[in-house]
Design a protein around this motif. Structure first.
Motif: not given
Length: 61
Positions: A44-46, A54-58
């Protein structure tokens, strides 16, 4: 003990040489990774709104 990565590794294909302290041999490990957008994480933002990163998932094979 350690793992050294190959210079030619990419986001989807990687090779590592794995060594253990005191061992006479090293092993080459090959990882194939594929993006898994359904598992991506956007914190979520501040101000509790939608985040901007976005943290990409592998997935590993």
């Amino acid at each position: 003990m350690g793992a050294g990565q190959a210079d030619a590794n990419t986001d989807t294909d990687a090779y590592f040489t794995v060594r253990a302290d005191g061992a006479d041999v090293a092993f080459c490990t090959h990882l194939e990774r594929s993006l898994s957008p359904k598992d991506d994480y956007t914190p979520p933002g501040i101000t509790s709104g939608e985040g901007t990163i976005t943290q990409c998932a592998y997935r590993l094979r």
